[in-house]
Design an enzyme around this catalytic site. Structure first.
Site, PDB file in Angstrom:
ATOM      1  N   CYS A 109       0.819  -1.220   0.000  1.00 48.64           N
ATOM      2  CA  CYS A 109       0.000   0.000   0.000  1.00 48.64           C
ATOM      3  C   CYS A 109       0.855   1.274   0.000  1.00 48.64           C
ATOM      4  CB  CYS A 109      -0.951  -0.017   1.194  1.00 48.64           C
ATOM      5  SG  CYS A 109      -0.204  -0.579   2.733  1.00 48.64           S
ATOM      6  N   HIS A 126      -2.424   6.417   4.662  1.00 44.28           N
ATOM      7  CA  HIS A 126      -0.989   6.577   4.897  1.00 44.28           C
ATOM      8  C   HIS A 126      -0.518   7.912   4.304  1.00 44.28           C
ATOM      9  CE1 HIS A 126      -1.030   2.490   6.111  1.00 44.28           C
ATOM     10  NE2 HIS A 126      -0.355   1.917   5.135  1.00 44.28           N
TER      11      HIS A 126
END
Ligand code: NAP
Length: 323
Positions: free
Chosen positions: A116, A230
């Site tokens: 990711c 994130h």
């Protein structure tokens, strides 16, 4: 209409894949939901049952992918796998549809979805690579609790609740230290060089997806007490002279990117979105022509996992390879 299965359907990525398939109106005739054990609307995973599907999304971790994916691929089933098991195999493409769609060939059946953090990073780096080339990348990450699955998210929430009530915090189990009101500079185990598993994945997968095997990448991966999305602070050295203005122009027209010319963007603002946000693009020093710094953020459950996985299926359908 496709017969689609999700292995790991009860997890945070599996649930998001089901949601994204529906949101994007992917023509699904049957959706099979599988996990490690059966419960309401969810079957226990078996190789026999998975053979009934045209496309199988894996979001069940390394063991599940290793156990079930190879036989399905052999059988001609399209496998889109969120685990890290097959990502670095030379014979499989590691695709971000906005970055390297050309890596898909008609004979491919196995499509790992990259880490990711690497997906968010490469989405932000691709416009720079195209505008001025890339020589080196240094990145510090700010990774959310749900990046460690439902258990990670629950651990953060339990810690936050305990602190708010003045109770003892539960001992950390998923993370190495309590995450609430903290940051943890280790994701995965350290190797002899001192880099962590997550940091190695970010470096290796970034080189593969950008098609730059010689690119220098150094990452410091940090877990932060954010629920989802994130963020990354990125230092790049370009191969050719360029400017903030030229990079801004490249970001403004890059697919999958929202470029913030002014101000900042935070993980809470990008949670639930499918695009990678880029902000704070600046030269390292006033006269720098090859050294730049930026901030990027993206929802790692969506663009970093589920959305990228569904986009791979859409790419295969658009090419007439599936459906
Ligand atoms: N979280 C993220 O941000 C993220 C991002 C990119 C990639 N990934 C990757 O995506 C995968 C799923 O992660 P997650 O965060 O969604 O984890 P999670 O919330 O912990 O969910 C794990 C899922 O896998 C199932 N499962 C576990 N072992 C299995 C087995 N042997 N056979 C079948 N199903 C099994 C679990 O079922 P039960 O409920 O029955 O245990 C659950 O549905 C992992 O490979 C992870 O590395 C995660």
């Amino acid at each position: 209409m496709l017969k689609v299965a999700i292995v790991g359907a009860t997890g945070v990525v599996g649930e998001t894949i089901a949601r994204v398939l529906e949101e994007r109106n992917v023509p699904v005739a049957t959706l099979g939901r599988f996990a490690s054990r059966a419960r309401d609307g969810v079957e226990a995973t078996t190789p026999e049952r998975l053979r009934d599907f045209d496309v199988v999304f894996f979001a069940g971790g390394e063991d599940a992918s290793e156990t079930y994916a190879p036989a399905l691929v052999e059988n001609g089933t399209f496998v889109i796998d969120n685990s890290s098991t097959f990502r670095m195999r030379a014979d499989v493409p590691l695709v971000i549809p906005e970055v390297n769609p050309g890596d898909v060939s008609p004979e491919h059946r196995l499509f790992p979805v990259a880490n990711c953090t690497a997906i968010i990073l490469c989405s932000a780096l691709a416009p720079i690579r195209d505008a001025a080339g890339l020589k080196s990348v240094r990145v510090a990450t700010y990774q959310s609790a749900s990046g460690a699955g439902r258990a990670g998210l629950d651990e953060l929430l339990a810690g936050e609740r305990a602190i708010a009530r003045g109770e003892n915090e539960p001992s950390p189990a998923t993370f190495l230290r309590p995450l609430a009101r903290n940051v943890i500079p280790q994701i995965g185990s350290f190797d002899d060089s001192g880099y962590s598993g997550e940091e190695r994945k970010v470096a290796d997968e970034t080189r593969k997806m950008l098609g730059l095997p010689e690119l220098f990448v150094s990452a410091t991966a940090v877990r932060v007490p954010v629920r989802t999305a994130h963020s990354e602070a990125v230092w790049v050295e370009t191969a050719r002279d360029t400017s903030v203005e030229a990079l801004a122009a490249a970001f403004a027209q890059a697919p999958g990117i929202i470029y913030h010319a002014d101000g900042i963007v935070t993980p809470r603002e990008v949670e639930g979105t499918d695009l990678v946000h880029v902000a704070r693009v600046r030269a390292e020093r006033p006269d720098s022509r090859r050294h730049f710094v930026l901030w990027c953020a993206g929802d790692q459950l969506r663009k970093g996992a589920a959305t990228n996985a569904v986009q791979i299926l859409e790419l295969l359908m658009a090419r007439g390879l599936v459906g």
